[in-house]
Motif scaffolding. Structure first.
Motif, short mmCIF file in Angstrom:
data_model
loop_
_atom_site.label_atom_id
_atom_site.label_comp_id
_atom_site.label_asym_id
_atom_site.label_seq_id
_atom_site.Cartn_x
_atom_site.Cartn_y
_atom_site.Cartn_z
N MET A 1 46.46 40.21 74.59
CA MET A 1 47.14 39.91 73.37
C MET A 1 46.09 39.58 72.30
O MET A 1 45.27 38.70 72.48
CB MET A 1 48.08 38.71 73.58
CG MET A 1 48.90 38.40 72.38
SD MET A 1 50.19 37.25 72.82
CE MET A 1 49.78 35.92 71.76
N LYS A 2 46.17 40.28 71.21
CA LYS A 2 45.20 40.10 70.14
C LYS A 2 45.79 39.18 69.08
O LYS A 2 46.92 39.34 68.66
CB LYS A 2 44.86 41.46 69.54
CG LYS A 2 43.71 41.40 68.60
CD LYS A 2 43.31 42.79 68.18
CE LYS A 2 42.10 42.68 67.29
NZ LYS A 2 41.62 43.99 66.89
N LEU A 3 44.99 38.22 68.67
CA LEU A 3 45.41 37.27 67.66
C LEU A 3 45.04 37.81 66.28
O LEU A 3 43.88 38.03 65.98
CB LEU A 3 44.72 35.92 67.89
CG LEU A 3 45.22 34.74 67.09
CD1 LEU A 3 46.65 34.41 67.48
CD2 LEU A 3 44.35 33.54 67.34
N THR A 4 46.05 38.04 65.45
CA THR A 4 45.79 38.58 64.11
C THR A 4 45.66 37.43 63.11
O THR A 4 45.87 36.27 63.44
CB THR A 4 46.93 39.52 63.67
OG1 THR A 4 48.13 38.77 63.57
CG2 THR A 4 47.10 40.67 64.64
N LYS A 5 45.32 37.79 61.88
CA LYS A 5 45.17 36.80 60.82
C LYS A 5 46.49 36.10 60.53
O LYS A 5 46.53 34.88 60.34
CB LYS A 5 44.65 37.49 59.56
CG LYS A 5 44.50 36.59 58.38
CD LYS A 5 44.10 37.38 57.15
CE LYS A 5 44.72 36.76 55.93
NZ LYS A 5 44.57 37.54 54.74
N ASN A 6 47.59 36.86 60.52
CA ASN A 6 48.90 36.26 60.25
C ASN A 6 49.34 35.33 61.38
O ASN A 6 50.00 34.33 61.12
CB ASN A 6 49.94 37.33 60.00
CG ASN A 6 49.81 37.95 58.63
OD1 ASN A 6 49.19 37.38 57.74
ND2 ASN A 6 50.38 39.12 58.46
N ASP A 7 48.98 35.67 62.62
CA ASP A 7 49.29 34.78 63.73
C ASP A 7 48.55 33.46 63.58
O ASP A 7 49.12 32.38 63.77
CB ASP A 7 48.92 35.42 65.06
CG ASP A 7 49.80 36.60 65.42
OD1 ASP A 7 50.94 36.66 64.92
OD2 ASP A 7 49.34 37.45 66.19
N PHE A 8 47.27 33.55 63.25
CA PHE A 8 46.47 32.35 63.05
C PHE A 8 47.02 31.50 61.91
O PHE A 8 47.15 30.28 62.03
CB PHE A 8 45.01 32.73 62.77
CG PHE A 8 44.14 31.55 62.49
CD1 PHE A 8 43.76 30.69 63.50
CD2 PHE A 8 43.71 31.30 61.20
CE1 PHE A 8 42.96 29.60 63.24
CE2 PHE A 8 42.91 30.20 60.92
CZ PHE A 8 42.53 29.35 61.95
#
Length: 83
Positions: A1-8
């Protein structure tokens, strides 16, 4: 699972909103003005940046901020009336 900027940004905004709701009730020496309210404003700014990204998950941030504001102002009102 990749953490994107919007997730952060979402998780940061959520943590800041919870911080505001929790610490916003501390009105000893006006601590809420200096500790909680700036964090609440930052959370609101983060929410305005990501609010169009995913409606289902970003609706929690303004709900928590509203609850925190109501709790904070009600504690302040109670302190002003009974102290």
């Amino acid at each position: 699972m990749k953490l994107t900027k919007n997730d952060f940004l979402f998780y940061l905004g959520l943590i800041f909103a919870i911080w505001f709701a929790w610490i916003g009730m501390v009105w000893t020496y006006n601590a809420a003005l200096f500790i909680a309210y700036p964090i609440g404003i930052i959370s609101l700014i983060i929410w305005t940046v990501i609010r169009n990204e995913n409606r289902k998950r970003t609706k929690f941030i303004p709900i928590i901020l509203t609850i925190g504001l109501i709790l904070s102002l009600s504690v302040l009102l109670c302190l002003l009336i009974w102290d």
